[in-house]
Scaffold this motif. Structure first.
Motif, PDB file in Angstrom:
ATOM      1  N   PHE A 132       1.167  -0.985   0.348  1.00  0.00           N
ATOM      2  CA  PHE A 132      -0.307  -0.055  -0.067  1.00  0.00           C
ATOM      3  C   PHE A 132       0.752   1.553   0.110  1.00  0.00           C
ATOM      4  O   PHE A 132       0.447   2.317  -0.492  1.00  0.00           O
ATOM      5  N   VAL A 133       2.380   1.471   0.447  1.00  0.00           N
ATOM      6  CA  VAL A 133       2.395   2.913   1.075  1.00  0.00           C
ATOM      7  C   VAL A 133       3.467   2.519  -0.203  1.00  0.00           C
ATOM      8  O   VAL A 133       3.830   3.615  -1.166  1.00  0.00           O
ATOM      9  N   ASP A 134       4.033   1.451  -0.883  1.00  0.00           N
ATOM     10  CA  ASP A 134       5.437   1.623  -2.023  1.00  0.00           C
ATOM     11  C   ASP A 134       4.607   1.575  -3.147  1.00  0.00           C
ATOM     12  O   ASP A 134       5.067   2.322  -4.111  1.00  0.00           O
ATOM     13  N   VAL A 135       3.161   0.965  -3.442  1.00  0.00           N
ATOM     14  CA  VAL A 135       2.451   1.160  -4.712  1.00  0.00           C
ATOM     15  C   VAL A 135       1.425   1.790  -4.788  1.00  0.00           C
ATOM     16  O   VAL A 135       1.046   2.978  -6.302  1.00  0.00           O
ATOM     17  N   ALA A 136       0.327   1.619  -3.955  1.00  0.00           N
ATOM     18  CA  ALA A 136      -1.034   2.593  -4.030  1.00  0.00           C
ATOM     19  C   ALA A 136      -0.750   3.892  -3.767  1.00  0.00           C
ATOM     20  O   ALA A 136      -1.212   4.391  -4.593  1.00  0.00           O
ATOM     21  N   CYS A 137       0.224   4.013  -2.838  1.00  0.00           N
ATOM     22  CA  CYS A 137       0.299   5.838  -2.671  1.00  0.00           C
ATOM     23  C   CYS A 137       1.358   6.477  -3.250  1.00  0.00           C
ATOM     24  O   CYS A 137       1.393   7.587  -3.265  1.00  0.00           O
ATOM     25  N   ALA A 138       2.049   5.465  -3.963  1.00  0.00           N
ATOM     26  CA  ALA A 138       3.227   6.063  -5.186  1.00  0.00           C
ATOM     27  C   ALA A 138       2.267   6.279  -6.344  1.00  0.00           C
ATOM     28  O   ALA A 138       2.556   6.006  -7.880  1.00  0.00           O
ATOM     29  N   THR A 139       1.350   7.751  -6.683  1.00  0.00           N
ATOM     30  CA  THR A 139       0.479   8.659  -7.307  1.00  0.00           C
ATOM     31  C   THR A 139       1.459  10.093  -7.960  1.00  0.00           C
ATOM     32  O   THR A 139       2.041  10.197  -7.513  1.00  0.00           O
ATOM     33  N   GLU A 140       0.814   9.443  -9.097  1.00  0.00           N
ATOM     34  CA  GLU A 140       1.094  11.382  -9.554  1.00  0.00           C
ATOM     35  C   GLU A 140       0.869  12.258  -8.734  1.00  0.00           C
ATOM     36  O   GLU A 140      -0.436  11.965  -8.618  1.00  0.00           O
ATOM     37  N   ASP A 141       1.070  13.528  -8.418  1.00  0.00           N
ATOM     38  CA  ASP A 141       0.392  14.402  -8.221  1.00  0.00           C
ATOM     39  C   ASP A 141      -0.729  14.846  -9.040  1.00  0.00           C
ATOM     40  O   ASP A 141      -1.027  15.161  -9.998  1.00  0.00           O
ATOM     41  N   GLY A 142      -1.887  14.813  -7.928  1.00  0.00           N
ATOM     42  CA  GLY A 142      -2.995  15.020  -8.508  1.00  0.00           C
ATOM     43  C   GLY A 142      -4.100  13.861  -8.493  1.00  0.00           C
ATOM     44  O   GLY A 142      -5.609  14.069  -8.571  1.00  0.00           O
ATOM     45  N   TRP A 143      -3.749  13.338  -8.058  1.00  0.00           N
ATOM     46  CA  TRP A 143      -4.134  11.806  -7.697  1.00  0.00           C
ATOM     47  C   TRP A 143      -5.221  11.988  -6.923  1.00  0.00           C
ATOM     48  O   TRP A 143      -4.616  12.523  -5.963  1.00  0.00           O
ATOM     49  N   GLN A 144      -6.256  11.347  -6.147  1.00  0.00           N
ATOM     50  CA  GLN A 144      -6.829  11.459  -5.415  1.00  0.00           C
ATOM     51  C   GLN A 144      -7.269   9.347  -4.815  1.00  0.00           C
ATOM     52  O   GLN A 144      -7.354   8.304  -6.414  1.00  0.00           O
ATOM     53  N   LEU A 145      -6.951   9.355  -4.179  1.00  0.00           N
ATOM     54  CA  LEU A 145      -7.657   7.823  -3.818  1.00  0.00           C
ATOM     55  C   LEU A 145      -8.758   7.346  -2.698  1.00  0.00           C
ATOM     56  O   LEU A 145      -9.254   8.120  -1.860  1.00  0.00           O
TER      57      LEU A 145
END
Length: 191
Positions: free
Chosen positions: A30-43
């Motif tokens: 979750f920390v390494d992949v799911a949250c490694a998004t480009e700026d502007g993305w929402q989860l």
């Protein structure tokens, strides 16, 4: 929007043995992949159990990891740093360079009723930056029985449980969510 689905059962081996909880391996993912998004993305997070579900209390690591996932989402939304380390795992993330990432909501079930918890501060140690949306169940188990979350004999005021009748169209239940990014609002349609 990035939809992230978290399993709330950690399997110990290939025989199917498992226990409740998010697990350290999934947490690291979750920390390494799911949250490694480009700026502007929402989860938008999905799981069976909510992060504060009482059923997770009996499993120390399940409760611990749930609290840490909440902290990661808060750091993601508030554009701060996050780190955690214990004997099993060490993770860190730096969201300070992001300016418009955020967690939209955590959607979960298990309670078999509809509830949107906007102010999570009342839940000890779970001051989550986004609402927790609990959804009703398509399976009709206890006809029109309102849930007693706290098991204190009092039905919580913010619980919505539509009236349903066996062998009628109301037996089935569907929740539809519509997220309006411009308004930053989630609309819930219960049918």
């Amino acid at each position: 929007i990035r939809c992230v689905f978290l399993s709330t059962t950690t399997y110990n081996d290939y025989t199917g043995g498992g226990s409740l909880g998010f697990g350290f391996d999934q947490f690291k993912w979750f920390v390494d992949v799911a949250c490694a998004t480009e700026d502007g993305w929402q989860l938008l997070i999905f799981s069976h159990y909510s992060p504060y579900d009482a059923d997770l209390e009996e499993y120390h690591n399940a409760n611990l990891v749930a609290k840490e996932i909440v902290k990661v989402l808060n750091a993601y939304t508030n554009h701060t740093e996050y780190s955690f380390s214990n004997y099993d795992i060490s993770v860190s993330a730096d969201f300070t360079a992001k300016t418009s990432t955020k967690a939209v909501a955590w959607v979960c079930g298990h309670g078999h009723y509809d509830r949107i918890t906007k102010d999570n501060a009342y839940i000890a140690e779970f001051d989550l930056c986004c609402p927790i949306i609990q959804t009703a169940c398509a399976r009709l188990e206890q006809e029109n029985e309102l849930p007693d979350d706290n098991e204190d004999g009092i039905v919580d005021e913010d619980v919505v449980a539509p009236a349903r009748t066996l062998k009628t169209v109301t037996q089935d239940l569907w929740d539809t969510f519509v997220y309006n990014k411009d308004e930053n609002k989630i609309y819930m349609i219960v049918e």
